[in-house]
Design an enzyme around this catalytic site. Structure first.
Site, PDB file in Angstrom:
ATOM      1  N   ASP A 283       0.843  -1.194   0.000  1.00 57.21           N
ATOM      2  CA  ASP A 283       0.000   0.000   0.000  1.00 57.21           C
ATOM      3  C   ASP A 283       0.879   1.245   0.000  1.00 57.21           C
ATOM      4  O   ASP A 283       2.041   1.202   0.422  1.00 57.21           O
ATOM      5  CB  ASP A 283      -0.877   0.034   1.254  1.00 57.21           C
ATOM      6  CG  ASP A 283      -1.884  -1.100   1.277  1.00 57.21           C
ATOM      7  OD1 ASP A 283      -2.201  -1.630   0.202  1.00 57.21           O
ATOM      8  OD2 ASP A 283      -2.335  -1.442   2.388  1.00 57.21           O
TER       9      ASP A 283
HETATM   10  N1  URA Z   1      -1.430  -6.081   3.555  1.00 54.72           N
HETATM   11  C1  URA Z   1      -1.887  -4.811   3.636  1.00 54.72           C
HETATM   12  O1  URA Z   1      -2.904  -4.540   4.249  1.00 54.72           O
HETATM   13  N2  URA Z   1      -1.180  -3.849   3.011  1.00 54.72           N
HETATM   14  C2  URA Z   1      -0.042  -4.091   2.342  1.00 54.72           C
HETATM   15  O2  URA Z   1       0.561  -3.162   1.807  1.00 54.72           O
HETATM   16  C3  URA Z   1       0.415  -5.410   2.281  1.00 54.72           C
HETATM   17  C4  URA Z   1      -0.304  -6.394   2.892  1.00 54.72           C
END
Ligand code: URA
Length: 237
Positions: free
Chosen positions: A100
């Site tokens: 993310d």
């Molecule tokens: N899980 C999440 O919630 N975000 C990420 O970036 C990776 C795994």
């Protein structure tokens, strides 16, 4: 490099390579390649899928928050590619899986599309390990729900491991190990046990561990041993 060598680098032994070549399934840019001993100058393909050559490049990055995991963004938001020199950006490197925008930590980038695909494919079930700071402290019941496989609104997450590394009273530092990578998966799993994520950092993928010597935003090439270990994990060597 000779065609047999390239096929062998892709985990295809000589006898099988001969059969595939004879069957016309190995092609170059101008059609079928017929001689396993011939030198290959450009890309070669098996059933249309690009074969890995020795020129593949792999690196690890300590992704900072605030950048998208993408090669480009149509709305002009910053991507992790900005952290790489121009010469590497032109090589066709792509990220392996997605973090993310606000998540940090280990991001592998590779020119080898097949390697990237296998590392994120649920079929190979490669471990991804995250450190998550959470609101509240997950208890044994939460860990049990992770082990059983948590039901989310649109899918049931596969069994995962939740460990509390530090109990800070009203928050915690947890280690979460998952074997798939659905959108916001770790955040959603932790929220569903009443522990929303404050920060999320990935520290390992398929046995490859983030080099703690890398400052946020820095990257380095994988060593031959690290790259080799990844290829072995997904049975490409
Ligand atoms: N899980 C999440 O919630 N975000 C990420 O970036 C990776 C795994």
């Amino acid at each position: 490099m000779r065609l047999f060598r390239m096929l062998s680098l892709n985990g295809i032994p000589r006898s099988r390579a001969r059969d595939l070549i004879r069957a016309g399934r190995v092609t170059g840019e101008n059609g079928p390649l017929t001689d396993g001993n011939a030198q290959i100058d450009g890309p070669a393909f098996l059933d249309g899928e690009k074969l890995r050559g020795e020129e593949e490049v792999h690196l690890m990055m300590n992704k900072p928050g605030g950048l998208l995991t993408a090669t480009r963004d149509e709305r002009g938001q910053g991507t992790v590619m900005e952290l790489l020199p121009e010469r590497l950006r032109r090589m066709g490197l792509g990220p392996v899986g997605r973090l993310d925008k606000d998540a940090t930590g280990l991001l592998i980038l590779t020119t080898d599309g097949q390697l990237a695909h296998r590392l994120i494919s649920p079929r190979w079930e490669e471990d991804k390990v995250y450190l998550a700071e959470t609101e509240n402290v997950p208890g044994e019941e939460a860990a049990e729900r992770f082990r059983a496989g948590i039901e989310l609104s649109d899918f049931t997450a596969k069994p995962a491991l939740l460990e509390v590394l530090e109990d800070r009273g009203e928050s915690a530092l947890c280690r979460v190990t998952v074997r798939e990578g659905k959108f916001h998966q770790v955040k959603r799993m932790l929220s569903s046990v009443g522990c929303p994520v404050i920060t999320l950092k990935r520290v390992s993928v398929a046995g490859l561990v983030l080099d703690e010597g890398l400052e946020s935003g820095q990257w380095r090439y994988l060593t031959d041993e690290e790259a080799d270990a990844l290829y072995k994990r997904v049975q490409m060597r």
